[in-house]
Structure formats: structure tokens, C-alpha cells
Design an enzyme around this catalytic site. Structure first.
Site, short mmCIF file in Angstrom:
data_model
loop_
_atom_site.label_atom_id
_atom_site.label_comp_id
_atom_site.label_asym_id
_atom_site.label_seq_id
_atom_site.Cartn_x
_atom_site.Cartn_y
_atom_site.Cartn_z
N ASP A 7 0.88 -1.30 0.06
CA ASP A 7 0.10 0.00 -0.13
C ASP A 7 0.95 1.25 -0.03
O ASP A 7 0.53 2.36 0.57
CB ASP A 7 -1.04 -0.08 1.31
CG ASP A 7 -0.38 0.11 2.49
OD1 ASP A 7 0.95 -0.04 2.52
OD2 ASP A 7 -0.85 0.36 3.56
N ASN A 74 9.02 3.52 10.43
CA ASN A 74 9.34 2.34 9.34
C ASN A 74 8.79 2.62 8.17
O ASN A 74 7.47 2.91 8.05
CB ASN A 74 8.72 0.93 10.03
CG ASN A 74 8.79 -0.15 8.90
OD1 ASN A 74 9.77 -0.18 8.14
ND2 ASN A 74 7.74 -1.09 8.92
N HIS A 247 -13.52 28.25 -33.11
CA HIS A 247 -14.38 28.36 -31.92
C HIS A 247 -15.87 27.92 -31.99
O HIS A 247 -16.39 27.69 -33.43
CB HIS A 247 -14.50 29.67 -31.32
CG HIS A 247 -14.91 30.90 -32.33
ND1 HIS A 247 -13.80 31.99 -32.08
CD2 HIS A 247 -15.34 31.10 -33.30
CE1 HIS A 247 -14.07 32.73 -33.10
NE2 HIS A 247 -15.11 32.16 -34.13
N ALA A 264 -17.21 29.42 -37.31
CA ALA A 264 -17.79 29.22 -36.06
C ALA A 264 -19.13 28.34 -36.21
O ALA A 264 -19.80 28.77 -37.06
CB ALA A 264 -17.94 30.47 -35.23
N ASN A 270 -22.23 13.29 -37.55
CA ASN A 270 -21.41 12.02 -38.07
C ASN A 270 -22.16 10.81 -37.76
O ASN A 270 -21.84 9.64 -38.22
CB ASN A 270 -20.17 12.09 -37.46
CG ASN A 270 -20.29 12.02 -35.99
OD1 ASN A 270 -20.90 12.79 -35.47
ND2 ASN A 270 -19.38 11.46 -35.00
N ALA A 307 -22.54 30.86 -45.11
CA ALA A 307 -23.08 30.78 -43.89
C ALA A 307 -24.51 29.95 -43.49
O ALA A 307 -25.34 30.34 -44.37
CB ALA A 307 -23.17 32.05 -43.10
#
Length: 333
Positions: A7, A74, A247, A264, A270, A307
Site C-alpha cells: 500500500d 518504518n 471556436h 464558428a 457524423n 453561412a
């Protein structure tokens, strides 16, 4: 024989080798590792007047004086003479307050014991709950970031940067705050990543930038000198050299050529409800703002979209397509 607590994830290979080499040089029947750490309260290393190990006392069995004065603990790394260890194991008893068999009680019968002090107390941290797991994770994370910084990577804010051990980053790249890099991600040299960027199992070429607020999902490959801007998400997509996704775009299963510009609001649709289909955008293509590309579809080299267009059919090289659905209104002469 080498025995290591299971551990203790922060132990380094260098520290374990240090213990092994000390054991080999001393020729003693046993060697242990220790750390000085006043914040701990577990297995204390009790030495005799000559400085040799006398015994290891667990927390429940330590006296008040030992708790107050002994701060050497230890670590949980041991080297043994294997044959001697086998001979002495049967002598371990469970006559302690926990009623447990402590391996460390074997040192009462193996003398002398070499003690090797480690420099970093965090290496001795044992993971016994999720609080300690979080602390250990943070220490390991900072080690990785320090190694990257020493290798020539700028980490603007280590407190808010998370990088997996499997990630590679080239020299002179700048990692901005709140960046998360996961998996087999590869970032090239002289890049700028972030702020607020998540990249997983993706590649980014030299001198490219990504962010702020961008996400590159698995299977994405970004070429050299590419700009991935704010609020862009790419998955299983390849972007060619010097192309731009400035963006507010989603590119899924897309191949973008070199010197292309993605306006943009561009979306590659897809998924047709059954299959994921690919979109191809050729070299030098100019995709107008708010264009929807319904895959499978191809925009040729040097092509353009108006556009708000919804492109459902291939657009030839050099052609311009506009409308809903998009129609070619100008072809290359």
C-alpha cells in the site's frame, strides 16, 4: 529477499535500490528503510544506545514517551537473508494489543539490522482510505509536473493542472491552468494548451495551440501550427497543418486537410442513428459559420460553404455551396 508493503505507491525505484545496495554492503541479516516524520503515528523505529535497531513498535503498543520523543518511522521496505528469515518466522507471536502477527517482530530475532533513512517522508505513506489515496495522488501528480518543468515545459499553475504519467509533452510548451491531459496523449514542442482544456488519447503537433475551453477526445490528431479555439470539441478527427478550428465547433470522424478554415458553429453530423460516418474537408477549404456537414460527405480542395448551409452532398474542388440543403452556386473556372 526484498519485501515491500503493497500500500505504498509513492516509493521510488531509487529508494528501493538504495535499501538493496545498503543491504548488500552491510552483509547483515536484515535491512529496513525509515523516514523522519513528526506527523505520523504508526510503526516507530526504536534504536538502542549504539544506534542500531532495537525493535519496531506499532501505534497501539507505543508508550506515551515513545509517541512524544520518537519520530522515526518504518517505511515498509525490507531486505532479508532469505534463509535466516525462514528460520525466524515461526518465532513471531500475536501477543500485542492488536492481536496480530507483525512481520516487523522478526527483527527481534534478526540482529544486527541495518537502517537506511530516506529523504522524502511522503514515500512512506500507506494508503488505508480514500483520504490518503487523494493525498498520495496529489503528491504523485506534483512529481510528474516537476519532472515536466525540469524538462522544459512551462506549467503556469501546478495546483490546477492534471497530467497522466503516460502523457508526453515537448520542450517550450506552455500548459495553462485547469488543463487535463490523459491517457496516451502526445503534445509537441512550442505548443500552448489551455486554459480549461481536456485532452485524452490525442496528439497535438509542434507549435499548435488549443483552448480555452476545448476538448480533444480519443483518436484525434492535430498537425503542426494548428489553431483549435474556444468551445471546440474533436473526436476521431485529423486536422492538417496550419488549419484553424477557431471556436464553437464539433468535428467528429473528420479529416481536415492543410490550411483549411472551419467557421464558428460548424458541426459534422457524423451519426445516422446506426453508424458513425466520416467527413472529408480538403486542403484550403473555407467552411462558413454555422455550416452543418451531414456525413458521409466531402468538401473538395479550395471549396467554400455559405453561412448556415446544410451540406448533404459532396462539394467539388474549388466550388461554393450555399443553402438548406446546400447547392453548388459557383464552380471553379
Amino acid at each position: 529477499m526484498l519485501v515491500v508493503n503493497g500500500d505504498s505507491p509513492l516509493l521510488t525505484a531509487a529508494s528501493i535500490l538504495k535499501v538493496i545496495h545498503a543491504h548488500q554492503e552491510a552483509g547483515s541479516p536484515a535491512t529496513i528503510a525509515s523516514v523522519e516524520d513528526p506527523t505520523r503515528d504508526d510503526g516507530r523505529v526504536i534504536r538502542n544506545r549504539d544506534g542500531w535497531l532495537e525493535r519496531i513498535v506499532e501505534r497501539k503498543d507505543a508508550t506515551a514517551e515513545e509517541r512524544a520523543s520518537v519520530h522515526e518511522f518504518n517505511v515498509g521496505v525490507y531486505c532479508f537473508d532469505g534463509s535466516r528469515l525462514v528460520e525466524e518466522l515461526d518465532k513471531i507471536k500475536d501477543d500485542n494489543k492488536a492481536g496480530e502477527f507483525y512481520l516487523t517482530d522478526v527483527f527481534l530475532h534478526l540482529k544486527p539490522v541495518t537502517v537506511v533513512k530516506l529523504d522524502d517522508p511522503s514515500e512512506a505513506m500507506g494508503i488505508k482510505d480514500r483520504v490518503r489515496l487523494a493525498r498520495a495522488t496529489d503528491i504523485a501528480r506534483r512529481r510528474l509536473l516537476e519532472r515536466l518543468m525540469l524538462g522544459g515545459v512551462t506549467i503556469v499553475d501546478p495546483d490546477s493542472t492534471f497530467v497522466d504519467a503516460t502523457v508526453t509533452i515537448g520542450q517550450d510548451t506552455v500548459i495553462e491552468p485547469f488543463t487535463v491531459l490523459k491517457g496516451e496523449t502526445q503534445i509537441g514542442a512550442e505548443c500552448r494548451i489551455g486554459p480549461h482544456v481536456y485532452i485524452e488519447d490525442a496528439r497535438v503537433g509542434d507549435r499548435s495551440d488549443c483552448g480555452p475551453f476545448a476538448k480533444l477526445r480519443p483518436g484525434t490528431e492535430v498537425g503542426e501550427e494548428v489553431h483549435i479555439g474556444s468551445f471546440a470539441e474533436l473526436v476521431r478527427t485529423k486536422v492538417g497543418r496550419r488549419s484553424r478550428v477557431p471556436h464553437v465547433s464539433y468535428l467528429g470522424d473528420t479529416d481536415v486537410g492543410e490550411d483549411a478554415n472551419i467557421g464558428a458553429g460548424t458541426i459534422t453530423a457524423n451519426f445516422d442513428g446506426t453508424n458513425k460516418n466520416r467527413t472529408e474537408i480538403g486542403d484550403g477549404a473555407f467552411v462558413g459559420v454555422d455550416t452543418m456537414l451531414v456525413a458521409p460527405v466531402k468538401l473538395g480542395k479550395g471549396s467554400r460553404t455559405g453561412a448556415g448551409s446544410v451540406v448533404t452532398k459532396d462539394v467539388p474542388d474549388g466550388a461554393t455551396a450555399v443553402g438548406v440543403p446546400a447547392r453548388v452556386v459557383r464552380r471553379k473556372s
